[in-house]
Design an enzyme around this catalytic site. Sequence first.
Site, PDB file in Angstrom:
ATOM      1  N   ASP A  57       0.857  -1.186   0.000  1.00  0.00           N
ATOM      2  CA  ASP A  57       0.000   0.000   0.000  1.00  0.00           C
ATOM      3  C   ASP A  57       0.895   1.239   0.000  1.00  0.00           C
ATOM      4  O   ASP A  57       1.768   1.386   0.858  1.00  0.00           O
ATOM      5  CB  ASP A  57      -0.869  -0.029   1.260  1.00  0.00           C
ATOM      6  CG  ASP A  57      -1.805   1.154   1.378  1.00  0.00           C
ATOM      7  OD1 ASP A  57      -1.754   2.050   0.511  1.00  0.00           O
ATOM      8  OD2 ASP A  57      -2.582   1.181   2.338  1.00  0.00           O
ATOM      9  N   ARG A 111       4.969   1.931  10.228  1.00  0.00           N
ATOM     10  CA  ARG A 111       4.946   3.169   9.451  1.00  0.00           C
ATOM     11  C   ARG A 111       5.924   4.150  10.096  1.00  0.00           C
ATOM     12  O   ARG A 111       5.586   4.904  11.005  1.00  0.00           O
ATOM     13  CB  ARG A 111       3.538   3.739   9.382  1.00  0.00           C
ATOM     14  CG  ARG A 111       2.559   2.807   8.667  1.00  0.00           C
ATOM     15  CD  ARG A 111       1.173   3.389   8.522  1.00  0.00           C
ATOM     16  NE  ARG A 111       0.258   2.436   7.885  1.00  0.00           N
ATOM     17  CZ  ARG A 111      -1.049   2.635   7.747  1.00  0.00           C
ATOM     18  NH1 ARG A 111      -1.587   3.771   8.192  1.00  0.00           N
ATOM     19  NH2 ARG A 111      -1.810   1.721   7.161  1.00  0.00           N
ATOM     20  N   GLN A 126      -4.476  -3.695  12.207  1.00  0.00           N
ATOM     21  CA  GLN A 126      -5.824  -3.573  11.664  1.00  0.00           C
ATOM     22  C   GLN A 126      -6.418  -4.951  11.406  1.00  0.00           C
ATOM     23  O   GLN A 126      -5.689  -5.923  11.238  1.00  0.00           O
ATOM     24  CB  GLN A 126      -5.807  -2.829  10.312  1.00  0.00           C
ATOM     25  CG  GLN A 126      -5.378  -1.395  10.367  1.00  0.00           C
ATOM     26  CD  GLN A 126      -5.386  -0.748   8.992  1.00  0.00           C
ATOM     27  OE1 GLN A 126      -5.273   0.455   8.883  1.00  0.00           O
ATOM     28  NE2 GLN A 126      -5.526  -1.533   7.918  1.00  0.00           N
ATOM     29  N   ASP A 246     -14.459   7.052   4.857  1.00  0.00           N
ATOM     30  CA  ASP A 246     -13.941   6.774   6.198  1.00  0.00           C
ATOM     31  C   ASP A 246     -15.077   6.750   7.212  1.00  0.00           C
ATOM     32  O   ASP A 246     -15.996   7.574   7.148  1.00  0.00           O
ATOM     33  CB  ASP A 246     -12.942   7.849   6.635  1.00  0.00           C
ATOM     34  CG  ASP A 246     -11.630   7.798   5.869  1.00  0.00           C
ATOM     35  OD1 ASP A 246     -11.363   6.769   5.227  1.00  0.00           O
ATOM     36  OD2 ASP A 246     -10.877   8.787   5.916  1.00  0.00           O
ATOM     37  N   GLU A 259     -10.965   8.590  13.544  1.00  0.00           N
ATOM     38  CA  GLU A 259     -11.174   7.659  12.441  1.00  0.00           C
ATOM     39  C   GLU A 259     -10.972   6.223  12.907  1.00  0.00           C
ATOM     40  O   GLU A 259      -9.946   5.885  13.491  1.00  0.00           O
ATOM     41  CB  GLU A 259     -10.207   7.961  11.294  1.00  0.00           C
ATOM     42  CG  GLU A 259     -10.379   7.033  10.099  1.00  0.00           C
ATOM     43  CD  GLU A 259      -9.302   7.221   9.034  1.00  0.00           C
ATOM     44  OE1 GLU A 259      -8.892   6.210   8.434  1.00  0.00           O
ATOM     45  OE2 GLU A 259      -8.870   8.371   8.812  1.00  0.00           O
ATOM     46  N   SER A 262     -11.005   2.967   7.208  1.00  0.00           N
ATOM     47  CA  SER A 262     -10.968   3.471   5.837  1.00  0.00           C
ATOM     48  C   SER A 262     -11.351   2.309   4.936  1.00  0.00           C
ATOM     49  O   SER A 262     -10.839   1.198   5.099  1.00  0.00           O
ATOM     50  CB  SER A 262      -9.563   3.971   5.498  1.00  0.00           C
ATOM     51  OG  SER A 262      -9.470   4.308   4.130  1.00  0.00           O
TER      52      SER A 262
END
Length: 345
Positions: A57, A111, A126, A246, A259, A262
């Site tokens: 991604d 990340r 996730q 989202d 959030e 997504s």
Amino acid sequence: MSKLIKPEGYKALMDIRQTEQGIKQIKEFFQMNLSTELRLRRVTAPLFVLQGLGINDDLNGVERPVTFPIKDLNDAKAEVVHSLAKWKRLTLAEYEVEPGYGIYTDMNAIRADEELDNLHSLYVDQWDWEAVVTKDQRTLEFLKNIVERIYSAIRRTEYLTCETYPQIKPFLPEKIHFIHSEDLLKMYPDKTPKEREDAICKEYGAVFIIGIGGKLANGEKHDGRAPDYDDWSTVAENGKKGLNGDILIWYPVLDRSFELSSMGIRVDKESLLRQLKLEGKEDRIELFFHQQLINDKLPLSIGGGIGQSRLCMVLLHKAHIGEIQASIWPDDMREACEKAGMMLI
């Protein structure tokens, strides 16, 4: 540190042992509900993929993946995944999953370019999910139905958590509100995208913002999206672009929007080529993933990611994601959090 929110008078409602028990219960119960609701089977996912295949991604296109050489592959480079948005679609094809069914997995990512604050960590976990759809299901109405079913699973998990730990009180609204990012801009033309999210979430409590990735009437994007998974350029039946979005809630602990997921209907061949051109990424066409899609070897699909630590953080009423997961934080952030009652793992 400038982005760290320190809620006045914050005190965790659970000690560390209760917190760990709560995390386990939430994760087990929610994934069972999600898989039942959307007819998903669990699959095993990679932590890293080979560089140069177009499988990782790309997020907003600027984040650097963590890479390392593989000795037994002549030092070929591997990348730690940012998410599994494209890998899942390849897996749907490999497993020959039928329309109406799908897969989910535990996605763990690093990340390294993330700006650390109450919600953002170097470590991302996730539930990544993906389901096969038919051509007739590539509609906004179908997307909304899936969003409502996911939100129902979230609320059922909130109910169980509050029943188990009476000190935690429910706050999520019964219904989730839908709004297109273009309409949100019209409502708050003088606000930034983040300020618009705060305003709409404070009003409705739970919101799905439709159409993220393409430019709005003011020439700006609501938020970035890679051009090769979500379909954000197709005109849906409401006359506006975008078949993605989202899920956000208003989170009273931090007094801000939050959030949780997504997701979106994924690109078909036509929207892939269109979005690559819009973003000036046409060189990706020759990559493995993109060739598979262009040559009709991948099914049409819908999918997304739901933050595991984020959902646990919300349902356990924590003020920092570091109260849920073990990660690395700057020393000054750890000290500030301890003084503010946020005990980071």
